[in-house]
Design an enzyme around this catalytic site. Sequence first.
Site, short mmCIF file in Angstrom:
data_model
loop_
_atom_site.label_atom_id
_atom_site.label_comp_id
_atom_site.label_asym_id
_atom_site.label_seq_id
_atom_site.Cartn_x
_atom_site.Cartn_y
_atom_site.Cartn_z
N GLU A 495 0.84 -1.18 0.00
CA GLU A 495 0.00 0.00 0.00
C GLU A 495 0.89 1.25 0.00
O GLU A 495 1.12 1.84 -1.03
CB GLU A 495 -0.94 -0.05 1.20
N GLU A 774 -2.36 0.14 13.41
CA GLU A 774 -3.55 0.52 12.64
C GLU A 774 -4.83 0.14 13.38
O GLU A 774 -5.84 0.82 13.32
CB GLU A 774 -3.51 -0.21 11.29
C1 BGC Z 1 -5.32 2.57 4.63
C2 BGC Z 1 -5.87 3.61 5.54
C3 BGC Z 1 -6.76 4.46 4.71
C4 BGC Z 1 -7.89 3.57 4.34
C5 BGC Z 1 -9.05 4.20 3.67
C6 BGC Z 1 -6.45 1.71 4.19
O1 BGC Z 1 -6.09 0.68 3.42
O2 BGC Z 1 -4.29 1.86 5.18
O3 BGC Z 1 -5.11 4.11 6.48
O4 BGC Z 1 -7.11 5.67 5.21
O5 BGC Z 1 -7.46 2.45 3.61
O6 BGC Z 1 -10.05 3.98 4.46
#
Ligand code: BGC
Length: 921
Positions: A495, A774
């Site tokens: 990501e 997270e």
């Molecule tokens: C990310 C987040 C991001 C989100 C969107 C995720 O995959 O890691 O931090 O804001 O997607 O909701």
Amino acid sequence: MKVTRVRALFVLTLLLISSSVFAKSSLSVTNLRTEYKQNPIGIDVTAPRFSWEILSDKQNTMQTQYEIRCALASKDLSKRDKNIYHVVVNTDQSVHVEYIGIPLKSRQRVYWQVRIKDNYNRTSKWSKPGFFEMALLSEADWKASWVETDIQEDTTLSNPAHFLRKEFKLEKSVRKARLYITSHGLYQSYINSKNVTEQVLTPGWTTYKKRLQYQIYDVTKLLSKGSNAIGIALGDGWYRGNMMWKDNRNLYGTTLATLAQLEVEYTDGSKEIIVTDGSWKSSNEGPILKSDIYNGEAYDARKEMEGWASIGFNASKWKGVKVKDYSKSNLVAPVGPPVMRVEEIKPIGITPKENGKYIVDMGQNMVGWIRLKVKGSAGTTVQLKHVEVLDKYGEIYTTNLRTADQLITYTCKGEGEEIYEPHFTFQGFRFVEVSGYPGELTTESLTGVVVHSDMTPTGTFVCSDSLLNQLQHNIKWGLKGNFVDVPTDCPQRDERLGWTGDAQVFAPTACFIMDAASFYTKWLKDLAADQNKNGKVGDVIPNAMGPDAGGHTGWADAALVVPWTVYLNYGDKRILEEQYESMKAWVDYMREHSKESMNEHLDEDFLWKYEWHYGDWLSYDVSNPSYMGAYTAVDLIATAYFAYSTDLLARSANILGKKDDVTKYSQLYNQVKKAFQNEYITANGRLVSDTQTAYVLALSFGLFPESMLKVAEFNFGYSVNMFKHITTGFLGTPRICQTLSDHGMLESAYMLLNRKEYPSWLYPVTMGATTIWERWDGQKPDSTFQDPGMNSFNHYAYGAIGKWMYSTVAGIDVDEKNPGYKNIIIAPQPGGGLTKAKASINTIYGKASTGWVLEEDVLTLNIIIPPNTTAKMILPTDKIENVTVKGKALQKVKGFEVVDCECEKVVVKVGSGEYELRVVQ
Ligand code: BGC
């Protein structure tokens, strides 16, 4: 004779006394910065802004005048007729002072210095000179051509790195040389085999098609009269490597290319220029077999091409290059800090495993790479697999990396000790599984190289609770790992994108910990550049998802919140000016779509019900039906943010003097607020989504009518105290403690902060976290993991509590009416069983700090306020007689102006200086 001697002695004594007084009484100017940087080489801002710090030995020092002089050589600064700019202005402005002299030209270096007068009628000496150097201001300055290798590749796969080289002759001695360089893909550049820079991952990540950074290096020392060589290596990077999840490649194009211009000035003043053109040679047969941001690098040292960037290398088997007419109109000089190797850490443990494998613990979840030291026979291959956590069996846990390999493969050439660092990748990890290492692996074999945007650290926080100190540590490391040219969500899985929601909630905390002004300035330019014509803002910036993606509440609002945050923390009006159209476009987009009600029976209702939203992402969710979760209606959140962003726009318009817009957007704000009240607040003052996040947003955005505030506060407090934990997600969490303390519920805020069980900030700390997770329960007490689909252990968003710890626990904050710490709010709110807390921040004016110690019922406060600023102290007592300064009653101490005693707290104003106050509680 005797009389004369006595007189002489008397005069001498007087002289000594006065000189010692003089030595003590000092006023000076230091830390000169241009556009936030000390002596920047290569800026393309045509009216650069100067800032300086003042040092004074007197309390309450204010600048009353500055005098700036600029010249093209430092020796000419003192010659008035050689000054290209000279101004004397009676003002207390010492930051963001615009150069408004003769227009600046490409490549021009300008020296400047400043002296000031203060309110004690003292004049400082001239500061030491600073300088800035202009970059290439016009496309026509580029004489180089884009070139790329003449090699066929299957670009659906990862390919070997490209190498380009050229030899050239310099006929005379070199006085000065600059390399201007960029690439499609990442580059490393060498002159006579020496790396031209300590910067890494250049040219960084921007919205390449519209804004591609080039770097400017002073390479004078690398060149000499006679033959020289330049070499450039290119890797896939963000440009064409794997980005945006699995198997997605070539985001910006399929071919790597470079553009480089080496400008040399000889000692006799004549000039030479060496450019990328059709005469260069290229190869892809070097040691970097593949490199990729997510997947790592494969390097075969046996394929090293000794001396490829030096003269005399045999390049007969190398191919030519193709000259391309790729755009140069998108080229920009860097705005933010470069990405660098910022520090190094050593392993804290090595555990041998089966099959000659080892698991190495770096002791810190970090971002960067490993420098490997190895001695093996030719062909020996060592593999480094990077992970963030171990599972309960002590094995590496790779599932949360999703498809990111994070794998380094190094093949030895067999020539004694070999030292290797990856070139075009970075990893997010605490643990490294090493396989194939020849001989015994020791802590000497591996070094963790920590890589991030090289911002100046500004903040420190420490208190009496070691878990909270560890939390701040984790917040800081979350910042480091996710500020790699772009503010990313996470640095390890497939990501690593510039998610806007994460960025906006964390920005206020980031600005305490680091000088993040230029970092965000750069990113916001990308945000604006990538903004859809209709005003929609991407979910990620650079918007790799395409112009139609985005437009989500709390994410797209980064367009308003981040510039506003930079304005508040650095007093930077220009960022509001530059972002204004982007800010407005997003608000107008919401306005436009608030007309599109889901209910066809309603007219324009100022509710933001359009489209799908992430909402309070990752909020408290339970599978147990007998325990409540916390879902907040997304349109409630969206309408709240619609109001908030509109309010920020109206405030920005006011600062910029845009009167019509102030009227227009203040009115819109009131309409949205009214609509919010009608739709989401019941007649008795409850929100239709009775969640902590709903109250947090409505209260902190000021959406309740005054008459309902008490009820709302009660409902909010009830929810917090009933659960006894946070139920908030990405949008509620960052503001929850602030909202509680702003609304008289300080103890509840401390209760949340101090909680150690899931869900809480300290739960991960008790589990040994070294960065912010997270998910509140990324790893459960039994060591099993949350859903691997989304379980990063280095995600800064929840680290947004950091700001509250600085601003409320220690008690130092910006004042919106005098931003950039021109007036500093000192408002410690002790509680939660803490006996001391201290925070400092190197503001743009200098160091400010506040610290308190609570002994019995006496609170001792130590405060530092930098020159040319003032402070408003909001003391935790309602009785002025409870406050003393060095034993004297506050009212009797010179310099303290009591401005308010009626509210529940004593409020005083002071000028710069160091203070110790005692407050009897
Ligand atoms: C990310 C987040 C991001 C989100 C969107 C995720 O995959 O890691 O931090 O804001 O997607 O909701």
